[in-house]
Design a protein around this motif. Structure first.
Motif, mmCIF file in Angstrom:
data_model
loop_
_atom_site.group_PDB
_atom_site.id
_atom_site.type_symbol
_atom_site.label_atom_id
_atom_site.label_comp_id
_atom_site.label_asym_id
_atom_site.label_seq_id
_atom_site.Cartn_x
_atom_site.Cartn_y
_atom_site.Cartn_z
ATOM 1 N N ASN A 55 0.737 -1.219 0.109
ATOM 2 C CA ASN A 55 0.134 0.150 -0.085
ATOM 3 C C ASN A 55 0.990 1.340 0.036
ATOM 4 O O ASN A 55 1.792 1.317 0.830
ATOM 5 N N TYR A 56 0.586 2.216 -0.913
ATOM 6 C CA TYR A 56 1.494 3.610 -0.844
ATOM 7 C C TYR A 56 0.355 4.484 -0.217
ATOM 8 O O TYR A 56 -0.776 4.615 -0.783
ATOM 9 N N LEU A 57 0.993 5.430 0.368
ATOM 10 C CA LEU A 57 0.401 6.626 0.864
ATOM 11 C C LEU A 57 0.332 7.725 0.281
ATOM 12 O O LEU A 57 -0.478 8.594 0.282
ATOM 13 N N THR A 58 1.660 8.160 -0.309
ATOM 14 C CA THR A 58 1.656 9.461 -0.797
ATOM 15 C C THR A 58 0.806 9.694 -2.053
ATOM 16 O O THR A 58 0.164 10.638 -2.110
ATOM 17 N N THR A 59 0.654 8.763 -2.853
ATOM 18 C CA THR A 59 -0.471 8.625 -3.873
ATOM 19 C C THR A 59 -1.182 7.561 -3.696
ATOM 20 O O THR A 59 -0.630 6.460 -4.145
ATOM 21 N N PRO A 60 -2.185 7.508 -2.945
ATOM 22 C CA PRO A 60 -2.956 6.231 -2.553
ATOM 23 C C PRO A 60 -3.251 5.476 -3.589
ATOM 24 O O PRO A 60 -3.794 5.818 -4.593
#
Length: 241
Positions: A55-60
């Protein structure tokens, strides 16, 4: 009189395929001559699978990866030697060993890119195949002489070895959009191969000469010669040709 010893050893396992190993050990001795030999061989079969989510947070977004693969191969190994003792304290002989094996590996995977809503935005598939070969060969000639009981002795040996490792790899990767259409008509198609061959020659001789109970002279010679030959090739399909 002839004296001898021997044994048989082996083992195995089963998952979705049978694999195992086995071998024999022998030793013989007759008067001033002795010999030994060992021979073993085996196979292996392993399978694997994976399922990961990043899961990536900066670019969901998320990356969902799945795949499976297999690794199998075989190996063969043996060694032997012969020694002769003409008189007590003196011996010369030969020892040698040889080993070879081959392995195969293949895997297939799929990686899906999901947007912040969990909807598929793109994906790619990847297939890899690798196989390798290894070989080693060693030979040793030696001479040992305990000249007297006072500690005077001479020892010499020559060892030659050859090692070879070879590997081939194929990688194919294709990108797709959310509807399963190829993103481009130039998927990655890469072929790599490598081969390394090494030779080693060792020569050694030692002489010990006692002068009295508290002092002695030691002298000797030692040399090592090496030859290394390494080759690597990498090819990627050029769609412009």
């Amino acid at each position: 009189a002839l004296g001898y010893q021997g044994s048989l050893n082996g083992g195995g396992n089963y998952t979705d395929k049978v694999s195992g190993w086995g071998g024999i050990d022998l030793s013989l001795k007759k008067k001033k001559t002795s010999a030994f030999g060992n021979f073993y061989s085996g196979t292996w079969n392993n399978s694997n699978s994976f399922n990961t989510r990043t899961n990536y947070l900066t670019t969901p977004s998320s990356l969902l990866s799945t795949g499976s693969g297999r690794n199998d191969g075989y190996w063969i190994w043996g060694q032997g030697g012969l020694e002769y003792d003409p008189v007590e304290g003196q011996s010369f002989g030969f020892e040698g060993s040889v080993g070879t094996g081959k392995w195969y590996n293949n895997d297939n995977g799929r990686a899906e890119n999901l947007n912040s809503l969990g909807v598929l935005s793109s994906f790619y598939t990847q297939a890899g195949n690798r196989d390798g070969l290894w070989e080693n060969l060693t030979g040793n000639i030696y001479y040992n002489d305990k000249i007297n009981e006072l500690g005077r002795e001479f020892n010499a040996d020559v060892t030659l070895s050859r090692n070879r490792n070879k590997m081939n790899m194929k990688l194919f990767k294709q990108d797709y959009d959310a509807n399963g259409n190829p993103v481009n008509s130039t998927p990655l198609d890469q072929r790599d191969s490598s081969e390394a061959v090494n030779y080693n020659l060792n020569i050694q001789a030692d002489y010990t000469h006692p002068l009295n109970q508290s002092s002695k002279i030691e002298t000797g010679y030692k040399s090592t010669y090496r030859i290394n030959d390494n080759e690597f090739k990498s090819d990627t399909l050029d769609y412009s040709l």
